[in-house]
Design an enzyme around this catalytic site. Structure first.
Site, mmCIF file in Angstrom:
data_model
loop_
_atom_site.group_PDB
_atom_site.id
_atom_site.type_symbol
_atom_site.label_atom_id
_atom_site.label_comp_id
_atom_site.label_asym_id
_atom_site.label_seq_id
_atom_site.Cartn_x
_atom_site.Cartn_y
_atom_site.Cartn_z
ATOM 1 N N CYS A 122 0.809 -1.226 0.000
ATOM 2 C CA CYS A 122 0.000 0.000 0.000
ATOM 3 C C CYS A 122 0.838 1.271 0.000
ATOM 4 C CB CYS A 122 -0.980 0.000 1.166
ATOM 5 S SG CYS A 122 -0.207 -0.188 2.768
ATOM 6 N N CYS A 130 -3.474 -2.494 -1.152
ATOM 7 C CA CYS A 130 -2.395 -3.391 -0.754
ATOM 8 C C CYS A 130 -2.006 -4.395 -1.839
ATOM 9 C CB CYS A 130 -2.767 -4.121 0.536
ATOM 10 S SG CYS A 130 -3.013 -2.969 1.907
ATOM 11 N N LYS A 195 -5.624 -9.410 11.255
ATOM 12 C CA LYS A 195 -5.519 -7.964 11.075
ATOM 13 C C LYS A 195 -6.882 -7.431 10.668
ATOM 14 C CE LYS A 195 -3.322 -4.333 8.410
ATOM 15 N NZ LYS A 195 -2.171 -3.913 7.595
ATOM 16 N N ARG A 205 -1.503 5.994 8.203
ATOM 17 C CA ARG A 205 -1.638 6.253 6.767
ATOM 18 C C ARG A 205 -1.113 7.631 6.409
ATOM 19 N NH1 ARG A 205 -7.353 2.989 5.967
ATOM 20 N NH2 ARG A 205 -6.445 0.963 6.532
ATOM 21 N N ARG A 217 -10.384 -0.981 2.883
ATOM 22 C CA ARG A 217 -9.681 -2.267 2.861
ATOM 23 C C ARG A 217 -10.555 -3.423 3.368
ATOM 24 N NH1 ARG A 217 -5.029 0.183 1.665
ATOM 25 N NH2 ARG A 217 -3.799 1.394 3.149
ATOM 26 N N GLU A 233 -8.057 -17.521 10.596
ATOM 27 C CA GLU A 233 -6.957 -16.866 9.858
ATOM 28 C C GLU A 233 -5.599 -17.251 10.460
ATOM 29 O OE1 GLU A 233 -6.540 -15.186 7.222
ATOM 30 O OE2 GLU A 233 -8.361 -14.138 6.656
ATOM 31 N N LYS A 248 -3.728 -7.587 15.476
ATOM 32 C CA LYS A 248 -3.584 -6.155 15.224
ATOM 33 C C LYS A 248 -4.925 -5.534 14.891
ATOM 34 C CE LYS A 248 -1.628 -3.078 11.817
ATOM 35 N NZ LYS A 248 -1.109 -2.933 10.504
ATOM 36 N N SER A 274 -0.948 2.830 15.411
ATOM 37 C CA SER A 274 -0.805 4.288 15.430
ATOM 38 C C SER A 274 -1.930 4.989 16.184
ATOM 39 C CB SER A 274 -0.724 4.805 13.995
ATOM 40 O OG SER A 274 -1.858 4.413 13.251
HETATM 41 C C1 PBG Z 1 0.251 -1.894 5.732
HETATM 42 C C2 PBG Z 1 0.150 -1.619 7.189
HETATM 43 C C3 PBG Z 1 -0.718 -0.769 7.889
HETATM 44 C C4 PBG Z 1 -0.297 -0.800 9.218
HETATM 45 C C5 PBG Z 1 0.755 -1.684 9.292
HETATM 46 N N1 PBG Z 1 1.008 -2.201 8.036
HETATM 47 C C6 PBG Z 1 -1.792 0.120 7.409
HETATM 48 C C7 PBG Z 1 -3.031 -0.431 6.853
HETATM 49 O O1 PBG Z 1 -3.249 -1.633 6.794
HETATM 50 O O2 PBG Z 1 -3.827 0.392 6.414
HETATM 51 C C8 PBG Z 1 -0.897 -0.002 10.337
HETATM 52 C C9 PBG Z 1 0.023 0.264 11.489
HETATM 53 C C10 PBG Z 1 -0.413 1.358 12.414
HETATM 54 O O3 PBG Z 1 -1.528 1.896 12.335
HETATM 55 O O4 PBG Z 1 0.395 1.692 13.285
HETATM 56 N N2 PBG Z 1 -0.856 -2.506 5.149
#
Ligand code: PBG
Length: 323
Positions: A122, A130, A195, A205, A217, A233, A248, A274
């Site tokens: 991504c 992605c 995830k 992002r 997504r 999963e 996550k 984040s």
């Molecule tokens: C890549 C990815 C993401 C995160 C980790 N790898 C973003 C997403 O899936 O949109 C998020 C990590 C975070 O928010 O700290 N796909």
């Protein structure tokens, strides 16, 4: 008649006794710090929504990694912001891509630091999805080829662990096969197995410049309502050869960390993402929460739920505090 024989407060009477009976202890060695590598030299740009975290050029990341190692932090996970994006994410698997260059430079300066990479497209696609977009959909099986190439190029550049975060079906076995075919049978796979399509990735992002230009997504990341599906999963990723699995985000999904811990005999990682970090920092900046306590309470909860490995933007301050 339990009272007054049972007085649980006895074991809380002093700091010394509380420490003696403490069930969960944190160790900097279990933290992994996410780092964002960008083009240029001498660049260190703070990410507005994630105070204390930066987009850094390779030279700065190298310095950061030396500090990370001196703090006893378990390792880093690298994300890349390429010079250019395109429809086929070529920056993700280029041998001189931004993450590949960073890996080589870090390896030279801190040969013993554990290096992980996020394997996804991504940050490298012009549309921010992605994988390979066909119509309005992300084509699973074409994307697998990119992921396998990316993981292998990371291994070639020095990654110890590759961590696919794309949520395509079959990516772990595609990556494992490609790694092995190229002589990287020792490179471990940490699968972002469960995830979720989470609002809490918002600040990331901005940091990684990876917001999808259309849609969202939800056709590949999981529905936050589904716990049983998360276990499925995880099971599939383990069958495909994942060495470790991840849940996550972390705090909204502690139930799944616990269930995974009880069910599977592999290391379990959790990603305090984040938005989890930004929420705390925003409250701290308003004077509404104490930073150290919010940081340690959330990290302790994630560990207590069963995560042995925690990816967190608090890695440095938490390691300093644990000192
Ligand atoms: C890549 C990815 C993401 C995160 C980790 N790898 C973003 C997403 O899936 O949109 C998020 C990590 C975070 O928010 O700290 N796909």
């Amino acid at each position: 008649m339990p009272f007054p024989i049972h007085r649980p407060r006895r074991l809380r009477t002093s700091a010394a006794i509380r420490s003696l009976v403490r069930e969960t202890r944190l160790d900097p060695a279990q933290f992994v710090l996410p780092l964002f590598v960008c083009p240029g030299e001498g660049v260190k740009r703070e990410i507005g929504s994630m105070p204390g975290n930066y987009q850094m050029s390779v030279d700065q990341v190298v310095e950061e990694c030396a500090e990370v190692q001196s703090l006893g932090i378990g390792g880093v996970i690298l994300f890349g912001l390429p010079e250019e994006k395109d429809e086929i994410a070529s920056g993700a698997y280029a041998d001189d891509g931004i993450v590949q260059r960073a890996l080589r430079a870090i390896r030279r300066e801190t040969p013993n630091l554990l290096l992980m990479t996020d394997v996804c497209n991504c940050e490298y696609t012009s549309h921010g999805h992605c994988g390979f977009v066909q119509g309005e959909d992300v084509d699973n099986d074409t994307t697998l080829e990119w992921l396998a190439k990316t993981a292998t190029s990371h291994a070639r550049a020095g990654a110890d662990i590759v961590a696919p975060s794309d949520m395509m079906d079959g990516r772990v076995s595609a990556i494992r096969r490609c790694l092995d075919a190229n002589g990287f049978e020792k490179t471990a796979v940490l699968a972002y197995a469960a995830k979720f399509a989470s609002v809490f990735y918002g600040p990331f992002r901005e940091a990684a410049d990876s917001t999808p230009q259309f849609g969202d997504r939800r056709s590949y990341q999981m529905d936050p309502a589904n716990g049983r599906e998360a276990l499925k999963e995880i099971e599939l990723d383990l069958e495909e050869g994942a060495d470790m699995i991840m849940v996550k985000p972390a705090l909204p999904y502690l139930d799944l960390i616990r269930q995974a811990r009880d069910r599977y005999n592999v290391p379990i990682a959790a990603y305090q993402v984040s938005g989890e970090y930004s929420m705390i920092m925003a409250a701290v900046r308003n004077g509404w929460l104490d930073c150290e306590r919010a940081m340690m309470e959330t990290l302790t909860s994630i560990a207590r739920a069963g995560a042995g490995i925690i990816l967190t933007y608090f890695s440095k301050p938490a390691a300093r505090l644990l000192g």
